[in-house]
Scaffold this active site. Structure first.
Site, PDB file in Angstrom:
ATOM      1  N   HIS A 296       0.813  -1.219   0.000  1.00 49.51           N
ATOM      2  CA  HIS A 296       0.000   0.000   0.000  1.00 49.51           C
ATOM      3  C   HIS A 296       0.849   1.273   0.000  1.00 49.51           C
ATOM      4  O   HIS A 296       1.886   1.356   0.652  1.00 49.51           O
ATOM      5  CB  HIS A 296      -0.920   0.012   1.214  1.00 49.51           C
ATOM      6  N   ASP A 297       0.409   2.225  -0.778  1.00 48.98           N
ATOM      7  CA  ASP A 297       0.978   3.580  -0.806  1.00 48.98           C
ATOM      8  C   ASP A 297       2.423   3.616  -1.297  1.00 48.98           C
ATOM      9  O   ASP A 297       3.120   4.613  -1.104  1.00 48.98           O
ATOM     10  CB  ASP A 297       0.891   4.246   0.578  1.00 48.98           C
TER      11      ASP A 297
ATOM     12  N   GLY B 163       4.946  -1.129   2.832  1.00 47.09           N
ATOM     13  CA  GLY B 163       4.139   0.049   2.586  1.00 47.09           C
ATOM     14  C   GLY B 163       4.943   1.339   2.540  1.00 47.09           C
ATOM     15  O   GLY B 163       5.916   1.515   3.261  1.00 47.09           O
TER      16      GLY B 163
END
Length: 255
Positions: free
Chosen positions: A118-119, A136
Site C-alpha cells: 500500500h501507498d 508500505g
C-alpha cells in the site's frame, strides 16, 4: 478480444483493443486504458487505474485491499502507467488513508511474485526481480534495478540508477547511482556499467564516484561530508540529486 469466460463488472471502463483471457475477474470501479493484454486468472479489483499497453501475466492481482490493519475501507486506488510487464503472481495493493494511492509508473518489468504494498511509489523504467517484497510507503526512483528476493522495509527510499544485490534486506535508504550488496547490506561502489549504458559521460561518472568517496570513505560524518561535497565537486543536477536525497532521508542511508 474478450473471452466469454471472463467476468467484467458492468461498471468497469475498458479501453480499445484490450485482450482479456478466460477466468479474468474485473471488478467495479476499475478503469483500463487501451492496448492492454490481460492473461488468464488475473484479478483486477476495485480502485485499479491502468494506462495503456500493459501486459498482465497469469495470476496477477491488482488493487487488492491493503494488508494493513489500519485500513478501514477508504476509497483509494492502485495506479499503473503504460507499457509495463507485470509477470505471474505479482500483487499490487491499493493505497490507504496515508497517501490514498499506490503508484507504479511506466515501462517497468515486475518479475514473478513481486509484491508492491500500500501507498508505494515505483517510478519508471525499473526492473524488479522475482519474489522481491516492498513494504508500505516505499519509494523507488526511476531506472532502478532491484534483484530477486529483496526485502524492503516500510518507508525506505531507493534512488535512481541503483543496482541492489539479490537476497538483500534493508531498512535504510539507498542513495542513487550506487551498487548495494553484501550481508549486511552496504555501499559497494557506484553502478558504473549502468551509468555508462544510460549515456553518463566519463567526467560525470568520475564526479559521482568522487562524491561517494567523500561520503563513504573520508571518515567524516554525513553532514560534514555533504559540506565537503558542495565545496569540492562541481555542481550539476546529478550531484544535487545525491545531496538532496541524503539531506532529506528520513531513515538514514546504508553504510
Amino acid at each position: 478480444m474478450i473471452s466469454p469466460l471472463a467476468y467484467i463488472h458492468p461498471e468497469a471502463q475498458i479501453g480499445e483493443n484490450v485482450e482479456i483471457a478466460p477466468f479474468v475477474f474485473i471488478d467495479k470501479n476499475v478503469v483500463i486504458g487501451n492496448n492492454n493484454k490481460i492473461m488468464s486468472n488475473v484479478s483486477i479489483l476495485s480502485g485499479a487505474r491502468i494506462g495503456n499497453g500493459n501486459t498482465f501475466f497469469p495470476g496477477a492481482v491488482i488493487s487488492a485491499i491493503p494488508q494493513d490493519l489500519k485500513f478501514k475501507g477508504e476509497d483509494t486506488t492502485a495506479e499503473i502507467g503504460d507499457n509495463n510487464l507485470i509477470r505471474e503472481n505479482v500483487t499490487i495493493n491499493r493505497g490507504t488513508a496515508a497517501k490514498g494511492k499506490t503508484i507504479v509508473g511506466s515501462n517497468n518489468l515486475l518479475m514473478e511474485g513481486v509484491h508492491v504494498a500500500h501507498d508505494a511509489l515505483v517510478g519508471s523504467r525499473c526492473i524488479i526481480g522475482n519474489s522481491t517484497k516492498m513494504a508500505g510507503e516505499i519509494v523507488i526512483d526511476d531506472n532502478a534495478i532491484v534483484s530477486a528476493a529483496v526485502l524492503m522495509h516500510q518507508f525506505c527510499h531507493v534512488g535512481s540508477y541503483v543496482m541492489i544485490q539479490g537476497g538483500s534486506r534493508f531498512s535504510k535508504d539507498i542513495p542513487p547511482y550506487i551498487i548495494a550488496g553484501r550481508d549486511p547490506i552496504t555501499y559497494s561502489g557506484i553502478n558504473i556499467v549502468g551509468l555508462r549504458r544510460h549515456g553518463f559521460s566519463n567526467e560525470l561518472i568520475e564526479n559521482i564516484h568522487n562524491t561517494y568517496r567523500i561520503i563513504y570513505q573520508s571518515g567524516l560524518n554525513i553532514k560534514d561530508a555533504l559540506v565537503k561535497v558542495k565545496e569540492e565537486i562541481p555542481a550539476c543536477p546529478e550531484i544535487e540529486y545525491i545531496i538532496n536525497f541524503i539531506e532529506n532521508s528520513q531513515r538514514g542511508i546504508i553504510k
